[in-house]
Design a protein around this motif. Sequence first.
Motif, mmCIF file in Angstrom:
data_model
loop_
_atom_site.group_PDB
_atom_site.id
_atom_site.type_symbol
_atom_site.label_atom_id
_atom_site.label_comp_id
_atom_site.label_asym_id
_atom_site.label_seq_id
_atom_site.Cartn_x
_atom_site.Cartn_y
_atom_site.Cartn_z
ATOM 1 N N LYS A 114 -35.348 32.434 -29.832
ATOM 2 C CA LYS A 114 -34.656 32.601 -28.550
ATOM 3 C C LYS A 114 -35.030 31.489 -27.574
ATOM 4 O O LYS A 114 -34.187 31.026 -26.796
ATOM 5 C CB LYS A 114 -34.959 33.969 -27.951
ATOM 6 C CG LYS A 114 -34.189 35.076 -28.626
ATOM 7 C CD LYS A 114 -34.311 36.365 -27.854
ATOM 8 C CE LYS A 114 -33.404 37.390 -28.497
ATOM 9 N NZ LYS A 114 -32.943 38.375 -27.543
ATOM 10 N N GLN A 139 -33.068 28.581 -28.667
ATOM 11 C CA GLN A 139 -31.674 28.777 -28.281
ATOM 12 C C GLN A 139 -31.484 28.444 -26.803
ATOM 13 O O GLN A 139 -30.506 27.799 -26.422
ATOM 14 C CB GLN A 139 -31.258 30.219 -28.552
ATOM 15 C CG GLN A 139 -29.809 30.508 -28.259
ATOM 16 C CD GLN A 139 -29.455 31.964 -28.470
ATOM 17 O OE1 GLN A 139 -30.247 32.848 -28.166
ATOM 18 N NE2 GLN A 139 -28.280 32.224 -29.008
ATOM 19 N N VAL A 199 -26.952 25.060 -32.745
ATOM 20 C CA VAL A 199 -26.756 26.246 -31.912
ATOM 21 C C VAL A 199 -26.326 27.420 -32.795
ATOM 22 O O VAL A 199 -26.866 28.521 -32.690
ATOM 23 C CB VAL A 199 -25.706 25.981 -30.809
ATOM 24 C CG1 VAL A 199 -25.416 27.242 -30.028
ATOM 25 C CG2 VAL A 199 -26.169 24.871 -29.893
ATOM 26 N N ARG A 249 -28.523 30.836 -33.750
ATOM 27 C CA ARG A 249 -27.967 32.155 -33.425
ATOM 28 C C ARG A 249 -27.963 33.053 -34.658
ATOM 29 O O ARG A 249 -28.323 34.232 -34.577
ATOM 30 C CB ARG A 249 -26.553 31.981 -32.856
ATOM 31 C CG ARG A 249 -25.982 33.256 -32.288
ATOM 32 C CD ARG A 249 -24.646 33.032 -31.620
ATOM 33 N NE ARG A 249 -23.624 32.727 -32.605
ATOM 34 C CZ ARG A 249 -22.903 31.604 -32.631
ATOM 35 N NH1 ARG A 249 -23.081 30.680 -31.715
ATOM 36 N NH2 ARG A 249 -22.001 31.403 -33.564
#
Length: 69
Positions: A26, A29, A47, A51
């Motif tokens: 996270k 991200q 990306v 995810r």
Amino acid sequence: MKSKQRTGDLKVMTDDQLNEEVLKLKKEQFNLRFQRATGQLENTSRVRVVRRDIARAKTFAAQKRAEKK
């Protein structure tokens, strides 16, 4: 950059390790989103990979919790 997370690696992780992995992903991200917003992101496919790795780690964590019940 790291490649896609291997499912075999996730299967042997403990709940705490999976939670740490999700937290690490996270953060990555967030950094990728920030880079994209400022126009500095070079590897746009990362990306999507991050995810999906987050979803994969969360899925294994949920399965481990379900096994304990």
